[in-house]
Write a protein that holds these residues in place. Structure first.
Motif, PDB file in Angstrom:
ATOM      1  N   UNK A   1     -13.497  -8.371  -8.799  1.00 53.04           N
ATOM      2  CA  UNK A   1     -12.603  -7.300  -8.327  1.00 53.04           C
ATOM      3  C   UNK A   1     -12.059  -6.472  -9.457  1.00 53.04           C
ATOM      4  N   UNK A   2     -11.684  -5.280  -9.147  1.00 48.95           N
ATOM      5  CA  UNK A   2     -11.150  -4.345 -10.137  1.00 48.95           C
ATOM      6  C   UNK A   2      -9.771  -4.802 -10.604  1.00 48.95           C
ATOM      7  N   UNK A   3      -9.470  -4.524 -11.868  1.00 45.52           N
ATOM      8  CA  UNK A   3      -8.144  -4.868 -12.394  1.00 45.52           C
ATOM      9  C   UNK A   3      -7.080  -4.272 -11.483  1.00 45.52           C
ATOM     10  N   UNK A   4      -6.129  -5.100 -11.091  1.00 45.38           N
ATOM     11  CA  UNK A   4      -5.191  -4.583 -10.102  1.00 45.38           C
ATOM     12  C   UNK A   4      -3.752  -4.514 -10.597  1.00 45.38           C
ATOM     13  N   UNK A   5      -3.043  -3.547 -10.055  1.00 44.05           N
ATOM     14  CA  UNK A   5      -1.614  -3.456 -10.315  1.00 44.05           C
ATOM     15  C   UNK A   5      -0.927  -3.728  -8.974  1.00 44.05           C
ATOM     16  N   UNK A   6       0.123  -2.993  -8.667  1.00 40.20           N
ATOM     17  CA  UNK A   6       0.784  -3.178  -7.387  1.00 40.20           C
ATOM     18  C   UNK A   6      -0.071  -2.551  -6.287  1.00 40.20           C
ATOM     19  N   UNK A   7       0.085  -3.039  -5.053  1.00 35.41           N
ATOM     20  CA  UNK A   7      -0.686  -2.407  -3.972  1.00 35.41           C
ATOM     21  C   UNK A   7      -0.250  -0.948  -3.770  1.00 35.41           C
ATOM     22  N   UNK A   8      -1.225  -0.077  -3.523  1.00 39.32           N
ATOM     23  CA  UNK A   8      -0.905   1.334  -3.311  1.00 39.32           C
ATOM     24  C   UNK A   8      -0.645   1.587  -1.822  1.00 39.32           C
ATOM     25  N   UNK A   9      -1.249   0.719  -1.011  1.00 35.18           N
ATOM     26  CA  UNK A   9      -1.001   0.794   0.431  1.00 35.18           C
ATOM     27  C   UNK A   9      -0.592  -0.586   0.938  1.00 35.18           C
ATOM     28  N   UNK A  10       0.543  -0.653   1.590  1.00 33.67           N
ATOM     29  CA  UNK A  10       0.963  -1.897   2.221  1.00 33.67           C
ATOM     30  C   UNK A  10       1.155  -1.646   3.705  1.00 33.67           C
ATOM     31  N   UNK A  11       0.355  -2.328   4.488  1.00 31.31           N
ATOM     32  CA  UNK A  11       0.492  -2.248   5.943  1.00 31.31           C
ATOM     33  C   UNK A  11       1.151  -3.549   6.355  1.00 31.31           C
ATOM     34  N   UNK A  12       2.312  -3.449   6.967  1.00 28.65           N
ATOM     35  CA  UNK A  12       3.080  -4.661   7.241  1.00 28.65           C
ATOM     36  C   UNK A  12       3.363  -4.790   8.736  1.00 28.65           C
ATOM     37  N   UNK A  13       2.685  -5.708   9.364  1.00 25.24           N
ATOM     38  CA  UNK A  13       2.874  -6.030  10.785  1.00 25.24           C
ATOM     39  C   UNK A  13       2.877  -4.787  11.665  1.00 25.24           C
ATOM     40  N   UNK A  14       1.839  -3.974  11.495  1.00 25.22           N
ATOM     41  CA  UNK A  14       1.764  -2.740  12.281  1.00 25.22           C
ATOM     42  C   UNK A  14       1.111  -3.011  13.636  1.00 25.22           C
ATOM     43  N   UNK A  15       1.755  -2.498  14.690  1.00 17.30           N
ATOM     44  CA  UNK A  15       1.176  -2.581  16.038  1.00 17.30           C
ATOM     45  C   UNK A  15       1.159  -1.191  16.641  1.00 17.30           C
ATOM     46  N   UNK A  16       0.198  -0.945  17.510  1.00 22.13           N
ATOM     47  CA  UNK A  16       0.170   0.330  18.212  1.00 22.13           C
ATOM     48  C   UNK A  16      -0.309   0.118  19.638  1.00 22.13           C
ATOM     49  N   UNK A  17       0.430   0.707  20.573  1.00 20.97           N
ATOM     50  CA  UNK A  17       0.065   0.562  21.986  1.00 20.97           C
ATOM     51  C   UNK A  17      -0.238   1.914  22.592  1.00 20.97           C
ATOM     52  N   UNK A  18      -1.246   1.924  23.460  1.00 20.99           N
ATOM     53  CA  UNK A  18      -1.467   3.085  24.320  1.00 20.99           C
ATOM     54  C   UNK A  18      -1.065   2.631  25.712  1.00 20.99           C
ATOM     55  N   UNK A  19       0.098   2.970  26.138  1.00 21.04           N
ATOM     56  CA  UNK A  19       0.593   2.460  27.406  1.00 21.04           C
ATOM     57  C   UNK A  19       0.727   0.951  27.302  1.00 21.04           C
ATOM     58  N   UNK A  20       0.023   0.221  28.162  1.00 26.05           N
ATOM     59  CA  UNK A  20       0.111  -1.232  28.138  1.00 26.05           C
ATOM     60  C   UNK A  20      -0.896  -1.867  27.192  1.00 26.05           C
TER      61      UNK A  20
END
Lengths: 313, 263
Positions: A1-20
C-alpha cells in the motif's frame, strides 16, 4: 500500500433511505490520502447511492462524512470546491464543442478569462484532445467522450476525484487508456481516487477495495488480502443438477459447497487432487470441472452467496 | 457573487447556443402556434369580434396576441423540459455538484429561456404590419415589456414543474392539464367579459390574463387612449409577482435537493 497519512475521506455510519427502502446501511469507510480506493458491488448494492451522497447530489441523511477536512452536512460548498466528480452517465453537453464544455465547467467553478483559458488548454493537452477542441461532443467516440469527461472534472484541480463506474460503455482498449491516464495523475499530483465499479479486473488493480452488498459494507481490504482470505484453490463443477451433486458431495466428502446457478463451488487445499475423485463420484453428471486460484469474484461469492455481475437493476 | 453571476451567465449562454444548434427545435416551436393561429384566425375571423380601446378587432387579429403567448409558452416548456433529462444523465449533473448557488442556476436557466421565448415572440411580431397593426414607440415598448415578463413567468413556472418531475411524461401531463388550460383561460380565445361567471373567475385569478391584456393593449392603443402608467404598473406587478413566486419556489426546490431515487 501507498505511504499513508490521515484519511482524506472518512465515512462514518452513513445510511440512506428511499422511503422505506434502505439503500445504504450503516456504512463506514476510510480512504487514505493518495490512494486508489474502490467501491465494489453489483447494481443495486447501494454504491451509486453512496457516490451520490459523497458528490453532494443527494443529502446526507444519517451518519457523518468528512472529506478533505470538511464536513459534508455543514460545509457542502467547501467540499464541492475541492472534489472532482466523474459521472456514470456523461455530463457533457453533446450539442457543445469540447472546448465549450470545458469553458462552461470552468465558469461554474469561478474560473474565467486568461487563467481559465490556460487551464483549459492544459487539460486538453494532457488528455491529447487539443486537435479535437472544436469538435461537437456528439461526434466523439465513447472513449474520447470519457476522456473529455475526466478532463472536465479535473479543470479546477481537485484534490479528490470521485468516479462512478468510469469504465461504463468503454471497450477494453479505451478502458486501459483511461486507467493509464488516471494512474499517471495519481502519481503526479498525489490525487486521491474513490471509484465505484462492478468490474473485478478493475478492482484487482486498486490499493483497497470496499465491497458492498444490499446496502451493507461486507469487506474493506487490499485485493490480495481479500483473496488470501479464501484458503487454497477454488474448485468448480458445472452440472445440470447442481443441488443434487452438492448434497452428495457434502455427505460423501464432508466438504463445504456452495451452489451458484449451475455451478457447485468449493474451496479446497490442493484442489487439483480433488478433481478426479469428484468427477468419478458422479459419472456423466458433471459437464465440466475446473480448479483455479481465488479471484475477487470468489471473494464476493463467499461474502454474499451470489455473483457480482449478471444482475440488473 | 462569483457563485451566482458567472455561472448564471454561462448557463444562459449555453441555453442560447444549444437552441441555435437545434434548428428543428426553432422551427417546430414557432410553426405550431403559427399554423394554429392561421387556421383558427381565418376560420373564426367573422365569428369573433371585440372592441379594444377605440378599435374593433376581428378574429384573426383578436387571436394574434394569444397565439404569440402560446408561442412563449411552447418556448418556455421546451427550454425547461430538458432539465428533467439533463439532471439525470446530462450537463446538469455537474452543475449540481459544483459550488454554484441555486440562485445562479435558476437565474441562468430562466433568463436563458426567457430570452429565447421572447425572441420567438418578436419573430412572430414581424407579421403585425401585415395585419394592419401600426406600433407607436410606446406601444412597442409596452409590447416588449409584456413579452419579457410573460416569458419570465412562464419559464419560471416551467422550471418549477420540471424540477418536481422525474419523467418527461409527467411534465407532459402538467402541460396538458395545467399549462394549456391556463393559456386557454387567459383571454387568448375569448374575452373575460363575455365568459360565463365561473370561467371569468378562473380567468381573473390567472396571471397570464393580465399579461395578455397588457400585450393586446400595446398592439392596438392609439396615442390618445394609451393606457395610464398606473394601469400598466398594476398589470405588470401581477406578472412580476407571478414570475417572482415561481422563481423563488424553484430556488427552494433546488436547494432542497432531491431525496427520491432518480435512477
Amino acid at each position: 500500500m501507498i505511504a499513508q497519512s490521515a484519511p482524506v475521506l472518512t465515512i462514518d455510519k452513513v445510511s440512506h433511505r428511499y422511503g422505506d427502502r434502505v439503500a445504504v446501511d450503516q456504512v463506514s469507510i476510510e480512504v487514505q490520502q493518495g490512494s486508489l480506493h474502490g467501491l465494489l458491488g453489483p447494481n443495486g448494492s447501494g454504491k451509486t447511492t453512496l457516490f451520490r451522497v459523497l458528490s453532494t447530489l443527494i443529502p446526507l441523511q444519517e451518519g457523518k462524512v468528512s472529506l478533505c477536512g470538511f464536513q459534508l452536512d455543514t460545509q457542502p460548498r467547501k467540499i464541492q470546491e475541492v472534489i472532482g466528480v466523474v459521472f456514470q452517465h456523461p455530463s457533457l453537453d453533446k450539442k457543445l464543442k469540447v472546448k465549450e464544455n470545458l469553458v462552461h465547467q470552468g465558469h461554474l467553478y469561478g474560473l474565467s478569462g486568461a487563467p481559465l483559458n490556460r487551464k483549459v488548454n492544459e487539460v486538453l493537452e494532457r488528455f491529447s484532445l487539443s486537435d479535437r477542441a472544436h469538435e461537437p461532443v456528439e461526434q466523439l467516440s465513447g472513449g474520447m467522450k470519457r476522456r473529455v469527461e475526466i478532463a472536465k472534472a479535473l479543470l479546477h484541480t481537485p484534490q479528490f476525484l470521485l468516479l462512478d463506474e468510469p469504465a461504463t460503455g468503454l471497450d477494453p482498449g479505451s478502458r486501459a487508456d483511461m486507467w493509464a491516464y488516471l494512474h499517471e495523475l495519481r502519481k503526479e499530483k498525489g490525487m486521491t481516487l474513490f471509484v465505484t465499479t462492478h468490474l473485478m479486473e478493475e478492482a484487482d488493480t486498486f490499493d483497497r477495495v470496499a465491497v458492498m452488498n444490499n446496502g451493507k459494507l461486507v469487506a474493506d481490504d487490499t485485493p490480495s488480502h481479500l483473496k488470501s482470505s479464501i484458503g487454497g484453490d477454488v474448485v468448480l463443477l458445472i452440472s445440470d443438477k447442481p443441488e443434487e451433486i452438492s448434497t452428495s458431495i457434502q455427505r460423501q466428502f464432508q466438504i463445504k459447497t456452495q451452489v451458484v446457478g449451475r455451478e457447485v463451488r468449493m474451496q479446497l487445499e490442493a484442489g487439483h487432487s480433488w478433481i478426479p475423485k469428484l468427477v468419478e463420484a458422479f459419472p456423466g453428471a458433471i459437464q465440466s470441472a475446473s480448479v483455479g486460484k481465488p479471484s475477487l469474484e470468489d471473494v464476493f461469492l463467499k461474502l454474499t452467496g451470489h455473483r457480482l455481475t449478471g444482475e440488473k437493476e | 457573487m462569483n457563485t451566482i453571476l458567472l455561472p448564471a451567465w454561462t448557463l444562459l449562454v449555453r441555453e442560447i447556443v444549444r437552441f441555435y444548434r437545434q434548428r428543428s427545435r426553432v422551427l417546430s416551436s414557432i410553426a405550431t402556434p403559427l399554423v394554429f393561429w392561421v387556421f383558427f384566425g381565418f376560420g373564426l375571423n367573422s365569428a369573433i369580434g371585440v372592441q379594444v380601446g377605440s378599435t374593433h378587432v376581428k378574429g384573426l387579429v383578436y387571436l394574434y396576441p394569444g397565439f404569440i403567448v402560446l408561442n412563449l409558452l411552447f418556448a418556455s416548456i421546451f427550454s425547461t423540459i430538458s432539465i428533467i433529462e439533463d439532471r439525470r444523465e446530462g450537463f446538469m449533473q455537474s452543475v449540481l455538484v459544483s459550488p454554484v448557488s441555486p440562485v445562479g442556476i435558476v437565474l441562468g436557466k430562466v433568463l436563458g429561456g426567457t430570452l429565447l421565448a421572447m425572441s420567438q415572440g418578436i419573430l412572430f411580431l414581424l407579421i403585425a404590419p401585415f395585419l394592419g397593426i401600426r406600433f407607436s414607440i410606446e406601444g412597442l415598448m409596452l409590447g416588449l415589456w409584456s413579452l419579457f415578463w410573460l416569458s419570465a413567468g412562464l419559464t419560471s413556472l416551467g422550471f418549477y414543474f420540471a424540477w418536481k418531475m422525474n419523467s418527461t411524461q409527467g411534465f407532459h401531463g402538467v402541460m396538458n392539464l395545467f399549462l394549456m388550460p391556463m393559456w386557454l383561460l387567459s383571454g387568448s380565445f375569448f374575452p373575460v367579459d363575455t365568459a360565463p361567471r365561473w370561467m371569468a373567475v378562473a380567468m381573473k385569478i390567472n396571471p397570464i390574463t393580465y399579461g395578455l391584456e397588457m400585450f393586446r393593449e400595446s398592439l392596438h392603443a392609439v396615442p390618445q387612449d394609451f393606457p395610464s402608467l398606473k394601469w400598466i404598473l398594476l398589470k405588470s406587478s401581477i406578472l412580476i409577482i407571478f414570475a417572482g413566486v415561481f422563481f423563488v419556489a424553484s430556488v427552494f426546490g433546488l436547494r432542497k435537493r432531491t431525496t427520491g431515487d432518480l435512477l
